[in-house]
Design an enzyme around this catalytic site. Structure first.
Site, PDB file in Angstrom:
ATOM      1  N   THR A   6      12.929  76.722 -17.825  1.00 29.99           N
ATOM      2  CA  THR A   6      12.709  77.135 -16.445  1.00 29.99           C
ATOM      3  C   THR A   6      12.760  76.030 -15.381  1.00 29.99           C
ATOM      4  O   THR A   6      12.504  74.882 -15.686  1.00 29.99           O
ATOM      5  CB  THR A   6      11.292  77.730 -16.493  1.00 29.99           C
ATOM      6  OG1 THR A   6      11.257  78.642 -17.553  1.00 29.99           O
ATOM      7  CG2 THR A   6      10.826  78.313 -15.251  1.00 29.99           C
ATOM      8  N   ARG A  29      13.694  91.080 -23.124  1.00 32.14           N
ATOM      9  CA  ARG A  29      12.492  90.230 -23.242  1.00 32.14           C
ATOM     10  C   ARG A  29      12.168  89.599 -21.878  1.00 32.14           C
ATOM     11  O   ARG A  29      13.034  89.060 -21.203  1.00 32.14           O
ATOM     12  CB  ARG A  29      12.739  89.140 -24.283  1.00 32.14           C
ATOM     13  CG  ARG A  29      11.588  88.112 -24.441  1.00 32.14           C
ATOM     14  CD  ARG A  29      11.841  86.850 -23.631  1.00 32.14           C
ATOM     15  NE  ARG A  29      10.863  85.810 -23.896  1.00 32.14           N
ATOM     16  CZ  ARG A  29      10.732  84.705 -23.154  1.00 32.14           C
ATOM     17  NH1 ARG A  29      11.514  84.510 -22.121  1.00 32.14           N
ATOM     18  NH2 ARG A  29       9.827  83.808 -23.457  1.00 32.14           N
ATOM     19  N   VAL A  30      10.920  89.682 -21.474  1.00 31.96           N
ATOM     20  CA  VAL A  30      10.491  89.037 -20.235  1.00 31.96           C
ATOM     21  C   VAL A  30       9.458  87.985 -20.599  1.00 31.96           C
ATOM     22  O   VAL A  30       8.504  88.273 -21.330  1.00 31.96           O
ATOM     23  CB  VAL A  30       9.897  90.065 -19.250  1.00 31.96           C
ATOM     24  CG1 VAL A  30       9.410  89.372 -17.983  1.00 31.96           C
ATOM     25  CG2 VAL A  30      10.939  91.128 -18.893  1.00 31.96           C
ATOM     26  N   GLY A  31       9.648  86.777 -20.105  1.00 36.49           N
ATOM     27  CA  GLY A  31       8.715  85.690 -20.412  1.00 36.49           C
ATOM     28  C   GLY A  31       7.639  85.558 -19.355  1.00 36.49           C
ATOM     29  O   GLY A  31       7.323  86.505 -18.629  1.00 36.49           O
ATOM     30  N   ASP A  32       7.091  84.369 -19.257  1.00 39.90           N
ATOM     31  CA  ASP A  32       5.983  84.121 -18.331  1.00 39.90           C
ATOM     32  C   ASP A  32       6.421  84.024 -16.869  1.00 39.90           C
ATOM     33  O   ASP A  32       5.649  84.327 -15.958  1.00 39.90           O
ATOM     34  CB  ASP A  32       5.300  82.793 -18.692  1.00 39.90           C
ATOM     35  CG  ASP A  32       6.289  81.621 -18.584  1.00 39.90           C
ATOM     36  OD1 ASP A  32       7.254  81.612 -19.367  1.00 39.90           O
ATOM     37  OD2 ASP A  32       6.103  80.746 -17.718  1.00 39.90           O
ATOM     38  N   THR A  82       6.373  75.851 -16.952  1.00 37.58           N
ATOM     39  CA  THR A  82       7.582  75.850 -17.770  1.00 37.58           C
ATOM     40  C   THR A  82       7.149  75.687 -19.228  1.00 37.58           C
ATOM     41  O   THR A  82       6.094  75.142 -19.496  1.00 37.58           O
ATOM     42  CB  THR A  82       8.538  74.716 -17.357  1.00 37.58           C
ATOM     43  OG1 THR A  82       9.552  74.581 -18.352  1.00 37.58           O
ATOM     44  CG2 THR A  82       7.835  73.382 -17.211  1.00 37.58           C
ATOM     45  N   GLY A  83       7.980  76.165 -20.148  1.00 39.69           N
ATOM     46  CA  GLY A  83       7.628  76.037 -21.561  1.00 39.69           C
ATOM     47  C   GLY A  83       7.732  77.366 -22.270  1.00 39.69           C
ATOM     48  O   GLY A  83       8.383  78.298 -21.777  1.00 39.69           O
ATOM     49  N   HIS A  84       7.076  77.475 -23.416  1.00 41.84           N
ATOM     50  CA  HIS A  84       7.205  78.664 -24.252  1.00 41.84           C
ATOM     51  C   HIS A  84       6.502  79.858 -23.605  1.00 41.84           C
ATOM     52  O   HIS A  84       5.264  79.925 -23.528  1.00 41.84           O
ATOM     53  CB  HIS A  84       6.618  78.377 -25.634  1.00 41.84           C
ATOM     54  CG  HIS A  84       6.727  79.542 -26.550  1.00 41.84           C
ATOM     55  ND1 HIS A  84       5.647  80.080 -27.211  1.00 41.84           N
ATOM     56  CD2 HIS A  84       7.801  80.301 -26.897  1.00 41.84           C
ATOM     57  CE1 HIS A  84       6.057  81.111 -27.936  1.00 41.84           C
ATOM     58  NE2 HIS A  84       7.359  81.251 -27.773  1.00 41.84           N
ATOM     59  N   GLY A  85       7.305  80.819 -23.147  1.00 42.67           N
ATOM     60  CA  GLY A  85       6.795  81.907 -22.329  1.00 42.67           C
ATOM     61  C   GLY A  85       5.690  82.720 -22.964  1.00 42.67           C
ATOM     62  O   GLY A  85       4.691  83.047 -22.312  1.00 42.67           O
TER      63      GLY A  85
HETATM   64  N1  GLY Z   1       9.220  79.759 -19.683  1.00 44.10           N
HETATM   65  C1  GLY Z   1      10.288  80.619 -19.627  1.00 44.10           C
HETATM   66  C2  GLY Z   1      10.349  81.621 -20.655  1.00 44.10           C
HETATM   67  O1  GLY Z   1       9.784  81.455 -21.725  1.00 44.10           O
HETATM   68  O2  GLY Z   1      10.979  82.633 -20.430  1.00 44.10           O
END
Ligand code: GLY
Length: 310
Positions: free
Chosen positions: A169, A197-200, A220-223
């Site tokens: 991101t 799929r929708v992330g954070d 930013t990072g693992h959603g």
């Molecule tokens: N941080 C963005 C996502 O995981 O979609």
């Protein structure tokens, strides 16, 4: 009151061949946001300008150059939030909008809703004159090749980082001369994610949050990890309790690592202009402009400074 902008080009590993372009890209975006602030523009205008610059730069995972889902398609998410009123707008799973942050702003300013997704987001874009582009126009040659090479999903938890995963991101936070804060975040998500799929990033309190009484954050990072700990709001909860933005960011990212083995990064600014760029991944390209000049970095202990010509 001095204005400040901080931007990030995404956490994760950022291989050497993308390092210089990543740093150049965040510096250019910070300059774009800063010139809005110096011209008397609002924090909201500044974060939109900075994120648009990052979306237009195909080095980053947002807008042009975004990662592809399991079917090889772009699906983009974005959020923008105004700390004056807590007004917020977001879009998710849009395929053919070059600057999703601008569409998110239109959702905030022209609808009674906070988030629009998929077909509805596109219908709305058309109704307010935000132009659609052919979905293929957003796919970079680099990302198409990476997608063809790596057909497995990288989960993003701590042990799963590798140099094959370049960028996450993009985002920006700012405080303007009036002390108003804002945040914006935009992403293509995670390569090979499931369709839909929708992330954070577009979720309020997770990918971003802004409140004039506390500050503004973009993550930013693992959603999925960020969603589980509501990272942006968690950072601001620590700030509310009197901690610095730097310590609040560090504590919250550590909590995400300890609790769900998630890695990532954040940028934060307070209404008084205190700011931080923090990450638990190998690298994160970031840049900031404050009253002392332009700051930027990539590796954990980097903090370089340049004076800005007026
Ligand atoms: N941080 C963005 C996502 O995981 O979609």
């Amino acid at each position: 009151m001095s204005a400040v902008i901080v931007v990030h080009g995404g956490a994760w590993s950022i291989p050497e061949h993308l390092a210089e372009a990543s740093v150049d890209g965040v510096k250019a975006a910070a300059r774009a946001g800063s010139s809005v602030l110096l011209g008397g523009g609002s924090a909201l205008d500044a974060v939109e300008a900075a994120v648009r610059a990052l979306e237009d730069n195909s080095v980053f995972n947002a807008g042009h150059g975004a990662t592809l889902n399991i079917d090889g398609e772009v699906e983009l998410d974005a959020i923008i939030m105004d700390g004056r009123t807590l007004a917020c707008g977001a879009v998710s799973s849009v395929k053919n909008i070059a600057n999703p942050v601008t569409l998110a702003r239109a959702v905030m300013e022209k609808t009674e809703h906070v988030m629009l997704t998929g077909r509805g987001a596109n219908q709305f874009a058309e109704s307010v004159g935000v132009a659609a582009v052919p979905p293929e126009a957003l796919v970079s040659e680099y990302e198409r090749k990476e997608w063809q090479k790596h057909k497995t999903y990288v989960t993003g938890v701590e042990e799963d980082f590798s140099s094959r995963w370049a960028h996450d991101t993009v985002g920006a936070v700012a405080v303007d001369r009036a002390g108003n804060v804002a945040c914006a975040t935009s992403t293509g998500g995670i390569r090979n994610k499931m369709v839909g799929r929708v992330g954070d990033s577009p979720v309020i309190g997770c990918g971003g949050y802004a409140d004039n009484s506390i500050g503004a954050v973009s993550c930013t990072g693992h959603g999925e990890s960020i969603l589980k700990v509501t990272l942006a709001r968690l950072i601001l909860s620590h700030v509310e309790q009197g901690k610095s933005v730097e310590e609040s960011s560090r504590l919250s990212l550590q909590h995400m690592a300890d609790r769900v083995r998630g890695s990532g990064g954040s940028i934060a600014v307070s209404p008084s202009g205190e700011w931080a760029a923090t990450f638990t991944t190998t690298r994160m390209a970031w840049a900031a402009v404050d009253q002392e000049g332009l700051w930027y970095g990539l590796d954990p202990n980097d903090r370089f400074q340049e004076t800005l010509s007026q």
